[in-house]
Design a protein around this motif. Sequence first.
Motif, PDB file in Angstrom:
ATOM      1  N   PRO A  74      -6.759 -34.508 -35.727  1.00  0.00           N
ATOM      2  CA  PRO A  74      -7.132 -34.264 -34.328  1.00  0.00           C
ATOM      3  C   PRO A  74      -6.707 -32.902 -33.798  1.00  0.00           C
ATOM      4  O   PRO A  74      -7.483 -32.228 -33.119  1.00  0.00           O
ATOM      5  N   GLY A  75      -5.475 -32.452 -34.102  1.00  0.00           N
ATOM      6  CA  GLY A  75      -5.022 -31.174 -33.583  1.00  0.00           C
ATOM      7  C   GLY A  75      -5.834 -30.011 -34.098  1.00  0.00           C
ATOM      8  O   GLY A  75      -6.249 -29.125 -33.337  1.00  0.00           O
ATOM      9  N   GLY A  76      -6.085 -29.992 -35.402  1.00  0.00           N
ATOM     10  CA  GLY A  76      -6.877 -28.915 -35.979  1.00  0.00           C
ATOM     11  C   GLY A  76      -8.306 -28.922 -35.484  1.00  0.00           C
ATOM     12  O   GLY A  76      -8.903 -27.858 -35.226  1.00  0.00           O
ATOM     13  N   LEU A  77      -8.896 -30.111 -35.324  1.00  0.00           N
ATOM     14  CA  LEU A  77     -10.283 -30.199 -34.879  1.00  0.00           C
ATOM     15  C   LEU A  77     -10.434 -29.800 -33.418  1.00  0.00           C
ATOM     16  O   LEU A  77     -11.424 -29.148 -33.042  1.00  0.00           O
ATOM     17  N   VAL A  78      -9.472 -30.175 -32.570  1.00  0.00           N
ATOM     18  CA  VAL A  78      -9.524 -29.730 -31.170  1.00  0.00           C
ATOM     19  C   VAL A  78      -9.426 -28.215 -31.100  1.00  0.00           C
ATOM     20  O   VAL A  78     -10.144 -27.557 -30.335  1.00  0.00           O
ATOM     21  N   CYS A  79      -8.542 -27.637 -31.905  1.00  0.00           N
ATOM     22  CA  CYS A  79      -8.397 -26.188 -31.935  1.00  0.00           C
ATOM     23  C   CYS A  79      -9.733 -25.534 -32.319  1.00  0.00           C
ATOM     24  O   CYS A  79     -10.193 -24.582 -31.661  1.00  0.00           O
ATOM     25  N   ALA A  80     -10.371 -26.050 -33.354  1.00  0.00           N
ATOM     26  CA  ALA A  80     -11.657 -25.505 -33.795  1.00  0.00           C
ATOM     27  C   ALA A  80     -12.711 -25.638 -32.707  1.00  0.00           C
ATOM     28  O   ALA A  80     -13.499 -24.713 -32.457  1.00  0.00           O
ATOM     29  N   ARG A  81     -12.749 -26.777 -32.056  1.00  0.00           N
ATOM     30  CA  ARG A  81     -13.753 -27.026 -31.020  1.00  0.00           C
ATOM     31  C   ARG A  81     -13.584 -26.068 -29.837  1.00  0.00           C
ATOM     32  O   ARG A  81     -14.562 -25.492 -29.338  1.00  0.00           O
ATOM     33  N   VAL A  82     -12.343 -25.864 -29.377  1.00  0.00           N
ATOM     34  CA  VAL A  82     -12.124 -24.963 -28.242  1.00  0.00           C
ATOM     35  C   VAL A  82     -12.498 -23.532 -28.626  1.00  0.00           C
ATOM     36  O   VAL A  82     -13.130 -22.807 -27.845  1.00  0.00           O
ATOM     37  N   VAL A  94      -5.638 -33.515 -21.486  1.00  0.00           N
ATOM     38  CA  VAL A  94      -5.816 -32.106 -21.124  1.00  0.00           C
ATOM     39  C   VAL A  94      -6.547 -31.372 -22.249  1.00  0.00           C
ATOM     40  O   VAL A  94      -7.470 -30.578 -22.012  1.00  0.00           O
ATOM     41  N   ALA A  95      -6.149 -31.661 -23.486  1.00  0.00           N
ATOM     42  CA  ALA A  95      -6.776 -31.018 -24.644  1.00  0.00           C
ATOM     43  C   ALA A  95      -8.235 -31.433 -24.784  1.00  0.00           C
ATOM     44  O   ALA A  95      -9.110 -30.599 -25.073  1.00  0.00           O
ATOM     45  N   LEU A  96      -8.517 -32.707 -24.591  1.00  0.00           N
ATOM     46  CA  LEU A  96      -9.898 -33.177 -24.726  1.00  0.00           C
ATOM     47  C   LEU A  96     -10.796 -32.616 -23.631  1.00  0.00           C
ATOM     48  O   LEU A  96     -11.981 -32.352 -23.857  1.00  0.00           O
ATOM     49  N   ARG A  97     -10.235 -32.399 -22.454  1.00  0.00           N
ATOM     50  CA  ARG A  97     -11.007 -31.737 -21.389  1.00  0.00           C
ATOM     51  C   ARG A  97     -11.326 -30.296 -21.785  1.00  0.00           C
ATOM     52  O   ARG A  97     -12.456 -29.811 -21.611  1.00  0.00           O
ATOM     53  N   ALA A  98     -10.314 -29.605 -22.339  1.00  0.00           N
ATOM     54  CA  ALA A  98     -10.533 -28.217 -22.764  1.00  0.00           C
ATOM     55  C   ALA A  98     -11.600 -28.141 -23.856  1.00  0.00           C
ATOM     56  O   ALA A  98     -12.328 -27.150 -23.954  1.00  0.00           O
ATOM     57  N   GLY A 131      -3.232 -27.749 -30.302  1.00  0.00           N
ATOM     58  CA  GLY A 131      -4.492 -27.198 -30.780  1.00  0.00           C
ATOM     59  C   GLY A 131      -5.279 -26.514 -29.686  1.00  0.00           C
ATOM     60  O   GLY A 131      -5.809 -25.400 -29.871  1.00  0.00           O
ATOM     61  N   ALA A 132      -5.363 -27.168 -28.521  1.00  0.00           N
ATOM     62  CA  ALA A 132      -6.110 -26.582 -27.408  1.00  0.00           C
ATOM     63  C   ALA A 132      -5.434 -25.316 -26.902  1.00  0.00           C
ATOM     64  O   ALA A 132      -6.098 -24.298 -26.649  1.00  0.00           O
ATOM     65  N   GLU A 133      -4.111 -25.354 -26.757  1.00  0.00           N
ATOM     66  CA  GLU A 133      -3.401 -24.187 -26.224  1.00  0.00           C
ATOM     67  C   GLU A 133      -3.427 -23.009 -27.190  1.00  0.00           C
ATOM     68  O   GLU A 133      -3.508 -21.849 -26.761  1.00  0.00           O
ATOM     69  N   LEU A 134      -3.348 -23.279 -28.482  1.00  0.00           N
ATOM     70  CA  LEU A 134      -3.427 -22.197 -29.458  1.00  0.00           C
ATOM     71  C   LEU A 134      -4.796 -21.519 -29.388  1.00  0.00           C
ATOM     72  O   LEU A 134      -4.903 -20.285 -29.382  1.00  0.00           O
ATOM     73  N   ALA A 135      -5.851 -22.325 -29.325  1.00  0.00           N
ATOM     74  CA  ALA A 135      -7.191 -21.750 -29.212  1.00  0.00           C
ATOM     75  C   ALA A 135      -7.322 -20.920 -27.944  1.00  0.00           C
ATOM     76  O   ALA A 135      -7.893 -19.814 -27.959  1.00  0.00           O
ATOM     77  N   GLN A 136      -6.811 -21.436 -26.841  1.00  0.00           N
ATOM     78  CA  GLN A 136      -6.898 -20.711 -25.581  1.00  0.00           C
ATOM     79  C   GLN A 136      -6.109 -19.407 -25.635  1.00  0.00           C
ATOM     80  O   GLN A 136      -6.525 -18.392 -25.055  1.00  0.00           O
ATOM     81  N   ALA A 137      -4.981 -19.410 -26.351  1.00  0.00           N
ATOM     82  CA  ALA A 137      -4.200 -18.178 -26.498  1.00  0.00           C
ATOM     83  C   ALA A 137      -4.974 -17.136 -27.301  1.00  0.00           C
ATOM     84  O   ALA A 137      -4.977 -15.946 -26.960  1.00  0.00           O
ATOM     85  N   VAL A 138      -5.632 -17.578 -28.368  1.00  0.00           N
ATOM     86  CA  VAL A 138      -6.435 -16.651 -29.178  1.00  0.00           C
ATOM     87  C   VAL A 138      -7.575 -16.073 -28.343  1.00  0.00           C
ATOM     88  O   VAL A 138      -7.856 -14.865 -28.391  1.00  0.00           O
ATOM     89  N   ILE A 139      -8.214 -16.919 -27.561  1.00  0.00           N
ATOM     90  CA  ILE A 139      -9.334 -16.474 -26.726  1.00  0.00           C
ATOM     91  C   ILE A 139      -8.868 -15.494 -25.651  1.00  0.00           C
ATOM     92  O   ILE A 139      -9.558 -14.524 -25.335  1.00  0.00           O
TER      93      ILE A 139
END
Length: 389
Positions: free
Chosen positions: A14-22, A57-61, A317-325
Amino acid sequence: MPMTPRIAIVGGGPGGLVCARVLQRHGVPVTVFEREADPHSRAQGGTLDIHEETGQVALRAAGVFDSFLALSRAEGQEWHLYDRHATLIRHDQAAEGDLSRPEIDRGQLRTLLLDSLAPGTVRWGHGVRAVTPLPHSGARLHHHDRTAEDFDLVIGADGAWSCVRPALSDAQPSYAGVTMVEAHFDDVDHRHPGIAHLVGAGTMSAKAGRRSLVLQRNSNGHVRAYLTFRGPQDWHAGLDLADTEAVRARLLAQYQGWHESLLDIVRDNEGGFVNRPMFVLPVPHTWQRVAGITLLGDAAHLMPPVGVGANLALLDGAELAQAVIGHPAIDEALDAYESVMLPRAIDNAKTAEQLLTTLMPDTDSDDAVFPDTLWPADDLPDSSSAHTG
């Protein structure tokens, strides 16, 4: 950061997939490497309660919250707590409209996230054996087939026994002193009405001293049981774990004196038992920055499954993706992410450690302890976590 950074996520949980999705929602390409051969190569484990302040929060992101709600079970927030004599100590039910911690099967959540990704994002059957930093920036993935690929960022989302973690840390999971033994019941309302009565619509726990029995209702009439006890990792010494009746006899001896209705959890399961010793990473677990490599979820902060692990993985996962973005360079993104994730993980790991000690004391006293944070609120083991170290 390069205009189109090369990003690899190791691990399709789940963590890796949420990161990929965001990342994909914001136009950032990513590849997920998963050692499993395909999405259906193994069962994904039990049920998770997704918390309003973290996992939701992650699923919303990720833009999948409404789809999550359609699959989740608000009624699964119900709890029954008993002592070893099957006396009801506490019964909690969610109020009408309470969606603070609805339940969802792990497999359903994973499928939901997989379906949200662009076709071809996940490279199935691509296990990673190691990750090494490159001289100037980025990291190299070493596959089991002896090929290698270079990326600007490699994210270890590969769980307790992460192959990415050694690039950052020498830490290894250690046995926490507590073991879970998993069992299963199917079509529970018709075939096992006593078990159905105990578990209700959600979770049931019976506890005395260093032992507990936990039932969790999954979807489609399936219930998972977790026989949880403090003791040596080799509690099964002299047993063949594939010999179901021999394991059953050993477990019944562990729970001698418990009420007959509770012993049915040990006597009447369908199929065999799965041994799941509980492992944890040291607390605190931190690392010095290595350019282009980071971790999320259990790879970063493996802790007892007492209510936060899966939710933290989703939020990581969501926060890491958001940081990269949100940052112009990978190192800046990792600074932003790790400066929040690591302290939060330490705080939660300390709390989980204390809760495990409270719930599973090293005593056989019948004095039951039922703290407000109940055992276990989420992230009971998935079917890949039965490691023996």
